[in-house]
Structures are given as C-alpha cells and as structure tokens.
Design an enzyme around this catalytic site. Sequence first.
Site, short mmCIF file in Angstrom:
data_model
loop_
_atom_site.label_atom_id
_atom_site.label_comp_id
_atom_site.label_asym_id
_atom_site.label_seq_id
_atom_site.Cartn_x
_atom_site.Cartn_y
_atom_site.Cartn_z
N ASP A 46 -10.61 -1.80 0.21
CA ASP A 46 -11.83 -1.15 0.68
C ASP A 46 -13.04 -1.97 0.24
O ASP A 46 -13.11 -2.45 -0.89
CB ASP A 46 -11.90 0.27 0.10
N GLY A 97 -25.04 0.90 29.64
CA GLY A 97 -23.79 1.45 30.16
C GLY A 97 -22.74 0.39 30.37
O GLY A 97 -21.54 0.65 30.19
N THR A 147 -11.44 -1.77 5.51
CA THR A 147 -10.54 -1.26 4.46
C THR A 147 -9.26 -2.07 4.34
O THR A 147 -8.50 -1.87 3.39
CB THR A 147 -10.18 0.22 4.71
N GLU A 194 -6.96 -5.06 3.23
CA GLU A 194 -6.99 -5.96 2.08
C GLU A 194 -7.98 -5.50 1.02
O GLU A 194 -8.57 -6.31 0.31
CB GLU A 194 -7.34 -7.39 2.53
N THR A 205 0.82 -1.21 0.00
CA THR A 205 0.00 0.00 0.00
C THR A 205 0.85 1.26 0.00
O THR A 205 1.84 1.35 0.72
CB THR A 205 -0.92 0.01 1.24
N GLY A 224 2.23 -3.04 8.80
CA GLY A 224 2.56 -3.70 10.05
C GLY A 224 4.02 -4.12 10.06
O GLY A 224 4.57 -4.51 9.04
N ARG A 256 -30.61 -9.57 32.40
CA ARG A 256 -30.92 -8.21 32.82
C ARG A 256 -32.42 -7.98 32.83
O ARG A 256 -33.11 -8.29 31.85
CB ARG A 256 -30.25 -7.22 31.87
N SER A 310 -6.19 1.00 -2.55
CA SER A 310 -6.67 -0.23 -3.19
C SER A 310 -6.24 -0.34 -4.65
O SER A 310 -6.34 -1.41 -5.24
CB SER A 310 -8.20 -0.29 -3.10
#
Length: 696
Positions: free
Chosen positions: A448, A423, A444, A446, A161, A200, A333, A167
């Site tokens: 978009d 919450g 996004t 590999e 990239t 990375g 809950r 892309s």
Amino acid sequence: MADTTIRPDEITRDDVLADLPAGAPDGSRVNVPDLAHRLLGTWPEQRLNARALAAREEFHRIEGQNLDEHRERVFGQLKLLVENGQVLRAFPVALGGKDDHGGNIAGFEELVTADPSLQIKSGVQWGLFGSAVMHLGSPEHHAKWLPGIMSLDIPGAFAMTEVGHGSDVASIATTATYDPETQEFDIHTPFRAAWKDYLGNAAVHGKAATLFAQLITNGVNHGVHCFWVPLRDDEGNFLPGIGGEDDGIKGGLNGIDNGKLHFTHVRIPRTNLLNRYGDVAEDGTYSSPISSPGRRFFTMLGTLVQGRVSLDGAAVAASAVALQIAITYGSQRRQFNAASDTQEEVILDYQRHQRRLLPKLATTYAEIFAHDQLLVKFDGVFSGKSDTEDDRQDLETLAAGLKSLSTWHALDTLQEAREACGGAGFMVGNRLTSLRADLDVYVTFEGDNNVLLQLVGKRLLGDYAKRFKGADAATLARFAAEQARGRVVHGTGLRSLAQTVADFGSTARSVGHLQNEATQRELLTARVEGMVAGIAGRLRAASKLSATDAAALFNANQNQLIEAARAHTELLQWEAFTEALADVTDPGTKKVLTWLRDLFGLGLIEKNLSWYLINGRLSGQRASAVTAYIDRLLARLRPHALDLVEAFGYTQEHLRAPVASGIEAERQDEAAAYFANLRASGTAPVQEKSLKAKKK
C-alpha cells in the site's frame, strides 16, 4: 491568492517567441526526435523493441470480452512473449537469458500500453514467481525449475499476501514446520485469515507457487522464508491438502486469474526451501549467512523489489498515454465562441484546460527522468556492479517512494484526462476508463502506498539521527539556533542555504527570483528538512517511554511522517528533472523543458503554500507570485504541448483512441467549412439576437 497583475491572456505569441533563445526555429522550437530519444532513457533499444511488440494487434486488449475469454487471451499472449524472448532478459545467460536486469524492466513495463493485464500477468510469472526462485534459490533450484518457468511449462503463483496480513508480510500466519524424521516441511494455513489471497495464476493456471511462510524448526520460529510448493496436477486439479477459490470479477485487470489458496498440512521435501538466505539441515539445524532476523527478512524481500520498480515505470507510461490522448484531443476540439462570431475556441487554449493537463504533463516528465535513475540503481544492484548494503537500502527506499507517487499520479491523470475529453473520454473505445480501472490496484500492489511512504519516512528519520549521533552539546545548540533563525542543514547532500527568500517589493521581481533553479531547490529542500526535523524533535522522547506510549507517540506523528516522505520523493523527482535538463543541448528544447521543470517545481510549492507561509519560508507577496508565474508558464507552454506529448513516442497502435487519431480535427474542419459555405451563400438565417442589437 493569485496576483492578477500578471494574466496569461496578456502574454502574446510575440512574448512567447521573445523568450526563446536566439536562432531557435519558429515552427518547431522543440527538437521532438531528440527529446523522444532522451525520454527512452538508458535502455532505448529494449524499450523500442517492447513498444514494437505492444503495437501488434495480437497483444491488444479486446474490450467487452467476458472473464474467461480475457483470461485465456492473456495466457495465450504469455506464450507469444516466450516465443519472442524479450521478457526473459533478466534470467541467467546459461539458461537462455541475458542477465540484463535494467533492460528487462524497461521493456516489460511498456506492455501496459497493450493491456495492463498482460503486463501484470507476465510480471507475476517472470517478475515475481520466477524471480523468487532466481534470487532466493540455489543453483540447484535454478537448474530444476527456472527452465520450466521461462518456457511457461510451469505457470506459477507468488503466494505472499494473506487475507489477514496484506502489507505486513512479517506477520503472516502460514507456517512451514520442519519434521526431521521425514525431512519434510509441513505447510499449513491454520485459519481463514491465513489463506493466501489476490494471487495471480492461483485461480486457474498456476501449477506451483513460491510460498512465503514462517519457518519453524526445533521449536524455533526463524521468520518468513520462501518455499517451492506444487499446486496442481497436469489436469489442473489441486493436489492433496491444497484448496482455493477464484476471486472472480475485479475492478480491473480481469485478464488475470487471481484467487485464494489454502494448505492443510501439505508435505514438501526439505530441499524445496529456497535457501539462499536461510537453510535447514537434515537434523533440523537452522543456518543463515545473515545473523540478524530483521536484516535477513528485509534482505529477502529486497531481492523482490523489481515489482515496485516496474509498477513505477508502467504507471508513468500509462500517464503519458492518457496525456497524449487528452492533449491531442484538446488541441482539436472546439467549444464556445470566445472572441469570434465565426470560429469556436480550441479548448486547450482555455486557461482552465491548461491548468488541468499541463501540470500533470510536467509531473509525468519529472517521473520519467526519476524512473530512469531508479532503473539505473536497480540494474547496478542486481548486476552486482554496485551491490552494497547501502545501495540496496537506497534502492528499496527510492522504489517505495517513486512507486507511490507515480501510481497515485497515474490515477489522477487518467481521471483528469477522461474528464478533459468530455463524453468521448467516457467511451470505452477511447481507453481512458479501462486504463484507470486497471491501474486502480497499482496503488496497493507490492505494498500500500501509505505503508511504503512510511518506510521512506522511517529511513529519513534514521538518516537524520545518524547526522547527530555522538554530537556534542555545542553542535546541537548551534543546530537549534540555526533552526530558530530559519536556516536548514540539508541531509540530502545539498548545500546549506539561507531560509527566507527576501521580498523585493514587486510581483515582477518576485517572479524573476522564483525562476531561479537554486531558489526552487532551496524551497523544496527546506520543506523536507523542516518537516523531518520537526518530527524527529517530537519523537525524541519516545526512547524514554513505555512501548505502548512510544507507539502512541509515533502514531500521533504518522501522517506528518508520510507527508515528509512524499515531499522528499517529490524533491528527488525535481532533482532528476533538473539533472536531465543539464544534458539537453538543443537551445529551443532546453528552454521549453526549463519552463516545464519550473512548472513542476513551482506547482509543488503552490500546493504547499500554507506550509511555506506558516513557517516563514515565503512572504505573502512571494506566495502570490508563485501562482502568477505558473499562469504565465501555462501560456508559454501551450504552443509546445503537442510536441511534448509527441515526444513520448507512442503511436496510434499504442494509443488506440479514436479521439486522438485526428478524427476530431476532421469533424471540426467539416463543420467550419459547412458554416463558411453557408455564410458565403447569403442564405444563412439571421440570428435573433443580432436583430435585437440592430433595433437598439
């Protein structure tokens, strides 16, 4: 639009039990162990082994770590993965792997439950960097570099990239110019937009990179190829001509050291070209087993499709975790007194809560079954068992479509689960916010998603055109007449079906027809076929236009093309669910999964009711019946919701969310016991409103 003559609150527990097949047990109508095994797919052992790893505390994310701490923890976890050996399954047997491509991905994607940063960083190292060498390189490259990649002695970056071309890989600007005098390639990023970015392992750990650049030799650009480029010395310093920047803190995945790289006339040996699909001789002569530059480019990129395959599976796993947390919490809950003065209502009993979560549960099941089919296709191609040009194109198209839908679905599911837990869902300790932040970039990664769906759409148009290539005027006229009468000819291998579902005059009969598998298939397929045919008709004039006008015409239809691709992929998911359902033998499980499949299919139809009404595929009566039957399905599925998420097979070590641990049920039981004792004591205060009621 809903037909309120059928209301979920009118469906009693007896109604639900009456719908079950004879002999189905009252207490456990879903055979959870059997269903859990089915959901593990074609590689259950590999998946279970990976889950055992992901359950270990040393692989878990520690919330609140700073950037450097998180990065070093994840890098240390990679070393533990090397010791375990499971992530090396896909590598050659001769080098210590198992050539198990499907099993490798099945296990690898489960790491998302431990920490998405761990999953993605290991994917960079072995799924991208290592795979580029394995699939684009020669045996000599394998012997030279794969052992160090597998052992983590050579951490690496996958440098594809660029800042200026995300892309659009074919248009990257980094060049690799061959010099026959020195037999070297000159790697150069001519301007800042050509810098490699979001990589990375680039900021800190990477010692080498598999770098993609335009290969130029003898004055000819032969397009994008991949090169092995050393980055740093043993002390971590950049080599001459190489520089970079740390991308710093991101919106998620901060255990990965993403960064930028740039190259100023960096020289590498000719033999550092990964030359499986293109080679340069000493004198600069270029050769390739694939003569077409376009097909060569897509073949090279196609060998790296496993990134999209694994993102699809990881996104599905994250959705399952989110739903297991939210549905478990929703079943415990209690909030508001709906029908009792002494007991509050379980929030999952509210129709709106079911509407929020159960359709997403149905979609996740469809995605699980579709992903397993994708893995089988992937394994067939990469093992060589079914590796033809058509198989590779099918794999690329399927991966692009499924990855797009599952990653979008994961974000929607994580957000809805967060809100459904109130919450408590916002607390980092319950993981939903962190998981959503980490998975945000999956849409996004590999490619978009919109670009990937455009790829799927173009494939649909190509297949559509092939059906009529060489057709005579009579054939085309007959097809046009069938379209005018509302009939479709399905290009997906399904049989031709009549278009309009007749209006039987009552919602009850309409609902009955919508339960029919063939009806659902017809409606889903008709939309795909109708959309593709419409786009193809509008684009037919493009061949007679100038390049500029043809591009403008395509652009005017781009949104519809992407929507058609989405509809096509949704159809494939529905088909995968239906095929999996056919193999279920336990009667109770089959009935519940049929309801869940119907919820998925009719949910797709409900989402697109405007299309069905505008195109005459459904009457108004039938359209209202879709929503009415979905409401009925929600009530039927409600008693089985816990069984369905338990079948995902994730333990508390995977969930690590206190709200899904049973603590909420303990709190509710404690509160109920307190108020019961208070009422029994006779000392409970009188409510003001009850006094006023007595006076009236």
